[in-house]
Design a protein around this motif. Structure first.
Motif, PDB file in Angstrom:
ATOM      1  N   LYS A  59      44.719 -10.282  29.733  1.00 18.29           N
ATOM      2  CA  LYS A  59      43.953 -10.240  28.482  1.00 18.29           C
ATOM      3  C   LYS A  59      42.483 -10.573  28.710  1.00 18.29           C
ATOM      4  O   LYS A  59      41.594  -9.985  28.102  1.00 18.29           O
ATOM      5  N   SER A  72      42.800  -6.096  29.199  1.00 21.61           N
ATOM      6  CA  SER A  72      44.027  -5.285  29.145  1.00 21.61           C
ATOM      7  C   SER A  72      44.732  -5.459  27.799  1.00 21.61           C
ATOM      8  O   SER A  72      44.665  -6.515  27.181  1.00 21.61           O
ATOM      9  N   LYS A  73      45.416  -4.427  27.376  1.00 20.10           N
ATOM     10  CA  LYS A  73      46.365  -4.533  26.280  1.00 20.10           C
ATOM     11  C   LYS A  73      47.715  -4.921  26.890  1.00 20.10           C
ATOM     12  O   LYS A  73      48.052  -4.484  27.998  1.00 20.10           O
ATOM     13  N   ASP A  88      49.830  -8.182  22.545  1.00 18.18           N
ATOM     14  CA  ASP A  88      49.413  -7.365  21.409  1.00 18.18           C
ATOM     15  C   ASP A  88      50.590  -6.903  20.566  1.00 18.18           C
ATOM     16  O   ASP A  88      50.502  -6.875  19.333  1.00 18.18           O
ATOM     17  N   LEU A 142      47.851   1.273  21.116  1.00 18.02           N
ATOM     18  CA  LEU A 142      47.141   0.233  21.853  1.00 18.02           C
ATOM     19  C   LEU A 142      46.033   0.807  22.721  1.00 18.02           C
ATOM     20  O   LEU A 142      44.972   0.204  22.884  1.00 18.02           O
ATOM     21  N   LYS A 169      44.724  -0.952  32.105  1.00 22.26           N
ATOM     22  CA  LYS A 169      44.354  -0.784  30.696  1.00 22.26           C
ATOM     23  C   LYS A 169      45.485  -1.276  29.804  1.00 22.26           C
ATOM     24  O   LYS A 169      45.258  -1.749  28.696  1.00 22.26           O
ATOM     25  N   LEU A 170      46.712  -1.150  30.334  1.00 19.87           N
ATOM     26  CA  LEU A 170      47.895  -1.568  29.582  1.00 19.87           C
ATOM     27  C   LEU A 170      48.887  -2.220  30.522  1.00 19.87           C
ATOM     28  O   LEU A 170      49.192  -1.676  31.580  1.00 19.87           O
ATOM     29  N   LYS A 172      53.062  -8.595  14.681  1.00 20.53           N
ATOM     30  CA  LYS A 172      53.100  -8.073  16.046  1.00 20.53           C
ATOM     31  C   LYS A 172      54.509  -7.670  16.479  1.00 20.53           C
ATOM     32  O   LYS A 172      54.679  -7.050  17.511  1.00 20.53           O
ATOM     33  N   MET A 195      51.961  -5.402  26.084  1.00 23.59           N
ATOM     34  CA  MET A 195      53.082  -5.211  25.159  1.00 23.59           C
ATOM     35  C   MET A 195      54.403  -5.532  25.841  1.00 23.59           C
ATOM     36  O   MET A 195      54.591  -5.284  27.026  1.00 23.59           O
TER      37      MET A 195
END
Length: 438
Positions: A149, A153-154, A185, A429, A131-132, A207, A156
């Motif tokens: 992506k 998915s997020k 993101d 996020l 998910k991240l 961002k 960072m």
């Protein structure tokens, strides 16, 4: 853009073809574990698949030992605030993985980062489905970001850092770099300088943010009296002896430190010198170099045989003990800085309340260097002769050394909180829709 990714994947494919015989040799000589090589090619074990199947996953990636340390407080905060998620932690190196398994207890699964070839990355993401995706410092891998992506998915970047060399190299990536930035993101940088650099490279302003360096939050394991006494006993050191720890040293640097040891040993005859090379497989080479100079040494793994009257240089050939050894030091030198390597983590000894010495080449840690110098808890020298004079001064003036050491701990405490700020960003996020409470 398709052309840029095509060229990138073609280059990765060629590199893998050329690297495959080396991998086979390393497997046959037991320098690489076969299961680890399978992971790098995207073949995860049944046990890993079972652990992540139908689970909500956060994937945290750090390259090696230094980035793993920076990631450890982030993982701790993530697990504390998102207990319903499984956390997968990936590294690129064996040393990084060994370190991660020692210090990151909150991770559910440890894997090696798959080679960034599109077919391999897609295979792994079909299983993990994060998910991240949290990327530490400068680990920007085009296919990992792109296909994460694509599956929703997020992504960072945490404690982002753009070194002098990276800044020059990234410019050659052109549209590929811009595309990566577009798909990430949030880009959470560790300093204002890093923030300005990533903006100059093409990241979108909305961002990018500066949230500090997560290494300030790292649990370095404050060495209490009981732990210190255990180390003194095991290493056969009298606490009243002056102790110098030289950490993360490199080839051609340890030779330069020989005059440091010899001169300070002449002035302080009970001096103990602990040498901790960045790569422990170089210990045999260091034994030969120091013995050739007429200096008796003993390995940490053979410390029970140490004769304190004869062996005052200890070569540390183990991983994961450096922070504790910094804790017993009177003076600390951080390597990779007398040579043009760019230095290493100087916050680690500072967190132990130590005045930190380092050479002129700290270009990979400019902000940490600036911080330590501003707070007068770091001493930067141009060479070994200056290092000898400075260390002699502080060994001869213990009251001044003690005061400067107290300032080091205060500096660390004043700069903590980056991990928490990054978890707040992760919270947004993941769309939790509520503020976190500390």
């Amino acid at each position: 853009m398709l052309l840029a990714y095509f060229i990138y994947n073609l280059l990765i494919f060629i590199i893998l073809l050329l690297y495959s015989p080396i991998l086979i040799y390393r497997i046959l000589t037991r320098q690489e574990d076969f299961s680890g090589v399978l992971e790098r090619f995207g073949f995860l074990s049944k046990d890993i698949i079972k652990k992540v199947k139908d689970e909500k996953v956060i994937w945290v990636h750090a390259a090696s030992v230094g980035e793993t340390g920076a990631a450890s407080p982030v993982v701790s905060e993530l697990k504390n605030k998102f207990p319903e998620y499984k956390i997968i932690f990936s590294t690129m190196t064996n040393t990084g993985r060994n370190m991660a398994q020692k210090i990151i207890k909150e991770a559910d699964v440890f894997i090696y980062l798959p080679f960034d070839f599109f077919m391999i990355v897609k295979r792994v993401l079909k299983v993990i489905k994060p998910k991240l995706l949290v990327i530490m410092e400068t680990e920007l891998w085009p296919n990992l970001i792109k296909y994460s992506k694509k599956q929703g998915s997020k992504v960072m970047l945490v404690s982002g850092r753009i070194s002098d060399s990276s800044f020059k190299q990234y410019k050659y990536l052109g549209p590929l770099l811009k595309n990566m930035f577009d798909q990430i993101d949030l880009l959470s940088m560790q300093s204002e300088k890093d923030m300005n650099r990533i903006l100059e490279l093409g990241a979108e302003k909305d961002k990018v943010s500066n949230n500090g360096n997560t290494k300030f939050d790292q649990e370095y394991g404050q060495v209490n009296t009981e732990v210190k006494e255990a180390i003194y006993h095991e290493y056969k050191i009298d606490p009243k002896q002056p102790i110098i720890v030289a950490g993360s040293t490199h080839d051609n640097e340890e030779e330069e430190l020989i005059p440091l040891y010899q001169e300070l040993k002449r002035r302080f005859d009970n001096l103990v010198f602990l040498l901790v090379p960045r790569y422990i497989n170089r210990v045999e080479e260091l034994e030969k170099i120091y013995n050739h100079a007429g200096i008796n040494t003993v390995r940490r793994t053979k410390i029970e045989a140490r004769d304190p009257a004869k062996e005052s240089v200890i070569l540390v050939d183990t991983i994961g003990e450096l922070a504790k050894l910094y804790g017993i030091a009177d003076l600390v030198f951080v390597g990779g800085s007398l040579i043009e390597r760019g230095g290493h983590n100087i916050l680690e000894p500072a967190a132990q309340g130590k005045l930190v010495f380092f050479g002129p080449h700290m270009f990979n840690f400019k902000d940490s260097t600036k911080l330590l110098l501003e707070h007068k808890v770091g001493i930067q020298v141009n060479g070994v002769s200056e290092l000898i004079d400075q260390m002699d001064y502080y060994l001869s003036n213990p009251e001044i050394l003690e005061e400067d050491s107290r300032q080091a701990i205060k500096m660390i405490q004043d700069n903590q909180g980056a991990s928490w700020r990054n978890v707040e960003l992760a919270n947004r996020l993941l769309g939790r829709g509520r503020e976190l409470s500390r």
